[in-house]
Design a protein around this motif. Structure first.
Motif, PDB file in Angstrom:
ATOM      1  N   THR A  76       0.864  -1.179   0.000  1.00 27.76           N
ATOM      2  CA  THR A  76       0.000   0.000   0.000  1.00 27.76           C
ATOM      3  C   THR A  76       0.900   1.228   0.000  1.00 27.76           C
ATOM      4  O   THR A  76       1.636   1.463   0.950  1.00 27.76           O
ATOM      5  N   ILE A  77       0.833   1.991  -1.071  1.00 29.44           N
ATOM      6  CA  ILE A  77       1.754   3.117  -1.251  1.00 29.44           C
ATOM      7  C   ILE A  77       0.997   4.438  -1.231  1.00 29.44           C
ATOM      8  O   ILE A  77      -0.053   4.577  -1.844  1.00 29.44           O
ATOM      9  N   GLY A  78       1.539   5.410  -0.482  1.00 25.36           N
ATOM     10  CA  GLY A  78       1.026   6.768  -0.543  1.00 25.36           C
ATOM     11  C   GLY A  78       0.016   7.164   0.506  1.00 25.36           C
ATOM     12  O   GLY A  78      -0.514   8.274   0.471  1.00 25.36           O
ATOM     13  N   GLU A  79      -0.247   6.283   1.483  1.00 24.56           N
ATOM     14  CA  GLU A  79      -1.121   6.676   2.586  1.00 24.56           C
ATOM     15  C   GLU A  79      -0.285   7.439   3.614  1.00 24.56           C
ATOM     16  O   GLU A  79       0.829   7.034   3.935  1.00 24.56           O
ATOM     17  N   VAL A  80      -0.816   8.544   4.117  1.00 28.19           N
ATOM     18  CA  VAL A  80      -0.045   9.378   5.034  1.00 28.19           C
ATOM     19  C   VAL A  80      -0.849   9.760   6.266  1.00 28.19           C
ATOM     20  O   VAL A  80      -2.075   9.874   6.218  1.00 28.19           O
ATOM     21  N   ALA A  81      -0.134   9.937   7.357  1.00 28.86           N
ATOM     22  CA  ALA A  81      -0.725  10.443   8.602  1.00 28.86           C
ATOM     23  C   ALA A  81       0.376  11.122   9.398  1.00 28.86           C
ATOM     24  O   ALA A  81       1.548  10.739   9.308  1.00 28.86           O
ATOM     25  N   ILE A  82       0.007  12.128  10.166  1.00 27.01           N
ATOM     26  CA  ILE A  82       0.972  12.828  11.008  1.00 27.01           C
ATOM     27  C   ILE A  82       0.900  12.248  12.419  1.00 27.01           C
ATOM     28  O   ILE A  82      -0.179  12.110  12.996  1.00 27.01           O
ATOM     29  N   ALA A  83       2.053  11.883  12.965  1.00 25.92           N
ATOM     30  CA  ALA A  83       2.114  11.296  14.300  1.00 25.92           C
ATOM     31  C   ALA A  83       1.956  12.379  15.368  1.00 25.92           C
ATOM     32  O   ALA A  83       2.675  13.385  15.336  1.00 25.92           O
TER      33      ALA A  83
END
Length: 374
Positions: A76-83
């Motif tokens: 799965t490429i390109g999923e983002v989230a800020i920690a």
């Protein structure tokens, strides 16, 4: 006036790792450890599994500071989230710790908009993966820090509104589920579906428009939804569906929840393929309650799975008789049936309105990002 940079110039790219899973001392600690399947929102804090300091030191995982952009780069490429807490990840990530003069919210949204670029750069024989060096070489146009902050602030407000809208929908959907738990169940009895539904055997001799059944949308016009019809040239043997009818898939794909059961809210007759069963509720309001029962994937799975018969070439079939010859717990008092049905209808209409608002918000953001990050 935006300046051209590379991602490697504006952020430190850090991979992840997994401590040995057979060594207990490496696990159940207090360090967050994320996998790609957990990246489902704009921000993440708590992971499903945690590792110990020993596990961190004995693996290639690295402790990432608050504000790190977690970017999935394997399969799965390109999923983002800020920690929002210090954390680590497995090797399915290449995370970005941005420089001091770079806004992480701005970069996170830029990555979402340019997900296709990451996928295009990925390679691998077993599964697709984009390397650290490839990510570092991706070009990006950047405004100055003040403009980054202004754009990020506006996008954050829009994200907050979208998140609020999702919570409104979740609460309404949980309210529907809760109706069954708070109802006066002592008056409910096990009823066979044959006591609630009767098969509608009307065929399409009038040439009604062809509809089909979709998991999310319900009974839908094939041409309006798909741009074309999958109907046969001769549709006289198709089944007619009237307002309030229950329609289900006799030959489901085999995927959870093993079939679709939907109620028609269309105020004119339509026709569906013979692959669908069509049933007229003997009591409209009881049919409405039955429809909401099957809206739950768990209920649909529990009811339909035991009815499946495997045919030739492993095809799946649920006959009309098998569909009707099973019982579920339903109310029997007329006033209770009507009150529950009307309440479900009111909540369901509210859910549709809120979902329409959510679609508009998401569309606004999508258009904004397209225009901003050309």
């Amino acid at each position: 006036e935006w300046e051209k940079k590379k991602l490697g110039e504006i952020a430190k790219i850090i991979g992840g790792g997994t401590p040995d899973t057979i060594i207990d001392e490496y696990w159940n600690g207090d360090i967050q450890w994320f996998t790609p399947s957990e990246i489902k929102s704009n921000y993440v804090a708590k992971s499903d599994r945690k590792i110990t300091k020993l596990g961190l030191s004995k693996s290639s995982a690295r402790l990432l500071p608050i504000g790190t952009i977690l970017l999935t780069t394997r399969a799965t490429i390109g999923e983002v989230a800020i920690a929002t807490e210090e954390c680590t990840t497995n090797q399915g990530f290449q995370s970005l710790i941005v420089n001091e003069n770079i806004n992480n919210i701005f970069i996170s949204n830029w990555i979402k908009q340019n997900k296709k670029e990451l996928i295009k750069r990925a390679n691998g024989s077993t599964f697709s993966e984009i390397s650290k060096s490839e990510i570092e070489s991706i070009p990006i146009l950047l405004p100055d820090t003040l403009e980054q902050d202004k754009i990020a602030s506006f996008l954050s407000l829009l994200d907050e509104r979208i998140e609020t809208q999702n919570k409104i929908i979740e609460k309404l959907e949980s309210l529907i589920r809760g109706i069954y738990s708070v109802a006066k169940r002592e008056s409910w009895i096990m009823l066979y579906l044959r006591d609630v539904l009767e098969e509608r055997k009307e065929q399409n001799s009038h040439g009604y428009p062809i509809f089909s059944v979709a998991v999310r949308e319900g009974i839908i016009n094939q041409i309006e939804h798909l741009g074309r019809s999958f109907a046969a040239k001769d549709t006289r043997n198709y089944n007619v569906v009237q307002l309030g009818d229950i329609v289900y898939t006799k030959s489901p794909t085999g995927d959870f929840p093993y079939g679709i059961v939907k109620q028609s809210f269309i105020d004119q007759p339509v026709a569906v393929s013979p692959l669908y069963g069509v049933y007229k509720p003997k009591n409209y309001h009881l049919g409405n309650i039955l429809h909401h029962y099957f809206l739950s994937p768990i209920n649909a799975n529990n009811y339909l799975y035991s009815l499946i018969q495997k045919g030739a070439k492993n095809t799946i079939n649920i006959t009309t008789q098998r569909f009707l010859d099973k019982a579920i717990l339903l109310p029997t008092q007329e006033i209770e049936i009507k009150n529950i049905s009307l309440l479900l209808e009111v909540i369901n209409k509210k859910i549709h309105l809120e979902k329409d608002a959510l679609i508009k918000l998401e569309s606004q953001k999508k258009i904004l990002l397209q225009r901003m990050f050309i």
